[in-house]
Design a protein around this motif. Structure first.
Motif, PDB file in Angstrom:
ATOM      1  N   LYS A   1       0.517  -1.431   0.163  1.00 20.65           N
ATOM      2  CA  LYS A   1      -0.172  -0.463  -0.183  1.00 20.65           C
ATOM      3  C   LYS A   1       1.144   1.291   0.273  1.00 20.65           C
ATOM      4  N   LYS A   2       1.947   1.059   0.567  1.00 19.95           N
ATOM      5  CA  LYS A   2       3.150   2.084   0.695  1.00 19.95           C
ATOM      6  C   LYS A   2       3.386   3.144  -0.296  1.00 19.95           C
ATOM      7  N   ARG A   3       3.691   2.039  -1.701  1.00 23.99           N
ATOM      8  CA  ARG A   3       3.842   1.820  -3.460  1.00 23.99           C
ATOM      9  C   ARG A   3       2.930   1.995  -3.722  1.00 23.99           C
ATOM     10  N   LEU A   4       1.615   2.303  -3.750  1.00 26.85           N
ATOM     11  CA  LEU A   4       0.455   2.425  -4.678  1.00 26.85           C
ATOM     12  C   LEU A   4      -0.539   3.922  -3.990  1.00 26.85           C
ATOM     13  N   MET A   5       0.885   5.384  -4.363  1.00 32.78           N
ATOM     14  CA  MET A   5       0.292   6.511  -3.737  1.00 32.78           C
ATOM     15  C   MET A   5      -0.660   7.065  -4.426  1.00 32.78           C
ATOM     16  N   PHE A   6      -1.111   8.789  -4.065  1.00 37.32           N
ATOM     17  CA  PHE A   6      -2.430   9.311  -4.930  1.00 37.32           C
ATOM     18  C   PHE A   6      -1.265   9.725  -6.378  1.00 37.32           C
ATOM     19  N   LEU A   7      -2.103   9.685  -7.944  1.00 37.10           N
ATOM     20  CA  LEU A   7      -1.482  10.696  -8.534  1.00 37.10           C
ATOM     21  C   LEU A   7      -0.660  11.828  -8.021  1.00 37.10           C
ATOM     22  N   ALA A   8       0.538  12.231  -8.631  1.00 40.06           N
ATOM     23  CA  ALA A   8       0.348  13.308  -9.024  1.00 40.06           C
ATOM     24  C   ALA A   8      -0.763  14.373  -9.115  1.00 40.06           C
ATOM     25  N   LEU A   9      -1.545  15.720  -7.839  1.00 41.07           N
ATOM     26  CA  LEU A   9      -1.608  16.225  -7.937  1.00 41.07           C
ATOM     27  C   LEU A   9      -1.408  18.529  -8.866  1.00 41.07           C
ATOM     28  N   ALA A  10      -2.473  18.624  -9.108  1.00 39.72           N
ATOM     29  CA  ALA A  10      -2.169  20.191  -9.871  1.00 39.72           C
ATOM     30  C   ALA A  10      -3.121  20.526  -8.995  1.00 39.72           C
ATOM     31  N   ALA A  11      -3.393  22.320 -10.010  1.00 40.08           N
ATOM     32  CA  ALA A  11      -4.309  23.057  -9.196  1.00 40.08           C
ATOM     33  C   ALA A  11      -5.289  22.773 -10.202  1.00 40.08           C
ATOM     34  N   ILE A  12      -6.741  21.936  -9.348  1.00 38.99           N
ATOM     35  CA  ILE A  12      -7.545  22.370 -10.795  1.00 38.99           C
ATOM     36  C   ILE A  12      -9.192  22.937  -9.897  1.00 38.99           C
ATOM     37  N   GLY A  13      -9.839  23.665 -10.497  1.00 37.35           N
ATOM     38  CA  GLY A  13     -11.071  24.345 -10.929  1.00 37.35           C
ATOM     39  C   GLY A  13     -12.727  23.623 -11.607  1.00 37.35           C
ATOM     40  N   LEU A  14     -14.117  24.111 -11.375  1.00 38.53           N
ATOM     41  CA  LEU A  14     -14.503  23.834 -11.710  1.00 38.53           C
ATOM     42  C   LEU A  14     -15.324  25.560 -12.130  1.00 38.53           C
ATOM     43  N   ALA A  15     -15.943  25.252 -12.253  1.00 38.44           N
ATOM     44  CA  ALA A  15     -17.314  26.244 -13.083  1.00 38.44           C
ATOM     45  C   ALA A  15     -16.880  27.390 -12.004  1.00 38.44           C
ATOM     46  N   SER A  16     -16.915  28.702 -11.368  1.00 39.79           N
ATOM     47  CA  SER A  16     -17.112  29.222  -9.896  1.00 39.79           C
ATOM     48  C   SER A  16     -18.169  29.380  -9.273  1.00 39.79           C
ATOM     49  N   CYS A  17     -19.724  28.877  -9.929  1.00 42.08           N
ATOM     50  CA  CYS A  17     -20.600  28.601  -9.263  1.00 42.08           C
ATOM     51  C   CYS A  17     -20.726  27.651  -8.222  1.00 42.08           C
ATOM     52  N   ASN A  18     -21.085  27.369  -7.417  1.00 48.34           N
ATOM     53  CA  ASN A  18     -21.182  26.628  -6.354  1.00 48.34           C
ATOM     54  C   ASN A  18     -22.604  25.365  -5.780  1.00 48.34           C
ATOM     55  N   GLY A  19     -22.846  26.319  -6.954  1.00 51.77           N
ATOM     56  CA  GLY A  19     -24.565  25.536  -6.415  1.00 51.77           C
ATOM     57  C   GLY A  19     -24.986  24.197  -6.334  1.00 51.77           C
TER      58      GLY A  19
ATOM     59  N   VAL B   1      -5.662  -9.749  11.099  1.00 53.31           N
ATOM     60  CA  VAL B   1      -6.996  -9.403   9.735  1.00 53.31           C
ATOM     61  C   VAL B   1      -7.348  -9.104   8.919  1.00 53.31           C
ATOM     62  N   PHE B   2      -7.472  -7.571   9.414  1.00 53.02           N
ATOM     63  CA  PHE B   2      -7.101  -6.345   8.978  1.00 53.02           C
ATOM     64  C   PHE B   2      -6.726  -6.534   7.909  1.00 53.02           C
ATOM     65  N   GLN B   3      -4.957  -6.096   7.525  1.00 51.10           N
ATOM     66  CA  GLN B   3      -3.754  -6.600   6.705  1.00 51.10           C
ATOM     67  C   GLN B   3      -4.001  -7.363   6.125  1.00 51.10           C
ATOM     68  N   GLY B   4      -4.984  -8.709   5.851  1.00 47.63           N
ATOM     69  CA  GLY B   4      -4.908  -9.847   5.298  1.00 47.63           C
ATOM     70  C   GLY B   4      -6.114  -9.309   4.538  1.00 47.63           C
ATOM     71  N   ARG B   5      -7.297  -8.936   4.776  1.00 46.35           N
ATOM     72  CA  ARG B   5      -8.397  -8.097   3.923  1.00 46.35           C
ATOM     73  C   ARG B   5      -7.789  -6.967   2.922  1.00 46.35           C
ATOM     74  N   GLU B   6      -7.197  -6.262   3.528  1.00 41.94           N
ATOM     75  CA  GLU B   6      -6.707  -5.115   2.156  1.00 41.94           C
ATOM     76  C   GLU B   6      -5.549  -5.566   1.673  1.00 41.94           C
ATOM     77  N   GLN B   7      -4.581  -6.964   1.843  1.00 41.90           N
ATOM     78  CA  GLN B   7      -3.337  -7.314   0.654  1.00 41.90           C
ATOM     79  C   GLN B   7      -4.063  -7.481   0.023  1.00 41.90           C
ATOM     80  N   ALA B   8      -5.056  -9.409   0.109  1.00 46.69           N
ATOM     81  CA  ALA B   8      -5.587 -10.486  -0.840  1.00 46.69           C
ATOM     82  C   ALA B   8      -7.049  -8.954  -1.937  1.00 46.69           C
TER      83      ALA B   8
END
Length: 324
Positions: free
Chosen positions: A2-20, A141-148
């Protein structure tokens, strides 16, 4: 794993200015749950698998976990700051999809923004694929389920890799030759110079892409500009030099370049078994085939009195900071 499978690199992003339609959270967080399933909310300590799509202020895609079929997988920790994306993720359950908008100024308060980070929000378009609740489970048990679960994902990637590579060959109507190792290659321009052998130094220009067509890196600045890649100030954008057989270079390069004459141009289609395998590297996920457009500029016989050149990195693009 799990330590090797990290988030993709992130950049600043935005959608439309309306927050409806967006609900407000602490620290300027906004979130809109598009699909809501019944189930317990994600808690700190739970294992999650998420698919993500990232966009720019202009609504163009920066990156996506869908490109390689590998979701972000990790055990969720407590939010590091009010209004960070983890706060939004913890509003979701397995099967939910949502848009989470993180206020950049709130997260970077007291610190200068990273260079190139524009817009008001970081925006994450998220689909929660799997949640394994820690609850009262023992660590074993938790790590076993995660690894599976992780193993099942990796097994599926491994099985799909040759299918994707063969589809790329068919879709692009390539007339390739396959070697005993599994390397595919096509000489697109025949050079008249010598072929390199082990110990020779090669001078190479290259462009690296995935079977999706996405270009990850190039040694040619005009190609970087043409394909709208971020210009890396640390990249000299000139042919790289290394000795055939240098430790650290991927096997597919060593083999493929020895099939070329100096002055030749070729396309090398390198399966993960001859590249970064089940571990991946940087932007390259596990079980990922690599497509290289190669120009063998020159071949230099070794000078016995000169130090051997080190293997260069083929992953020179700077990595953006992981999600907070």
């Amino acid at each position: 794993m799990k330590k090797r499978l990290m988030f993709l690199a992130l950049a600043a992003i935005g959608l439309a200015s309306c927050n409806g339609g967006f609900k407000k959270g602490e620290g300027g967080l906004l979130y809109n749950i598009i699909t809501e399933k019944s189930g317990p909310k994600i808690q700190a300590g739970d294992f999650v698998a998420l698919n993500l799509t990232l966009k720019t202020d202009a609504d163009s895609v920066v990156g996506s976990t869908y490109e390689n079929g590998l979701p972000f997988m990790q055990q969720i920790q407590k939010p590091q700051a009010k209004g960070d994306v983890i706060s939004g993720i913890m509003q979701l359950s397995e099967g939910d999809s949502a848009i989470i908008k993180v206020n950049i100024d709130s997260l970077s308060k007291g610190h200068p923004r990273p260079p190139g980070l524009k817009g008001k929000y970081q925006v994450y378009i998220i689909k929660v694929e799997k949640v394994i609740s820690k609850g009262n489970l023992t660590d074993q048990v938790f790590q076993g389920r995660e690894q599976a679960y992780v193993n099942n994902i990796l097994d599926a990637l491994k099985k799909s890799e040759p299918i994707k590579l063969n589809k790329y060959i068919a879709d692009n109507k390539l007339n390739v030759t396959k070697t005993d190792s599994g390397l595919f290659y096509q000489i697109t321009k025949q050079g008249s110079g010598i072929k390199p052998a082990a110990g020779d130094t090669v001078v190479v220009n290259y462009t690296l892409r995935l079977v999706t067509g996405k270009i990850l890196e190039t040694s040619i600045k005009s190609e970087a500009v043409k394909n709208k890649l971020p210009i890396n100030p640390m990249n000299p954008y000139k042919p790289i030099r290394f000795a055939i057989g240098t430790k650290g270079m991927i096997k597919g390069w060593d083999e493929g370049l020895q099939l070329m004459n100096a002055g030749s141009e070729a396309k090398l289609l390198i399966p993960s078994s001859l590249a970064y395998g089940q571990q991946g590297a940087g932007q390259i996920q596990p079980y990922t085939s690599l497509i290289f457009d190669i120009v063998l500029v020159d071949v230099v016989h070794p000078n016995p009195n000169a130090p051997k050149p080190k293997a260069p990195s083929l992953l020179g693009q700077p990595q953006v900071q992981p999600v907070r």
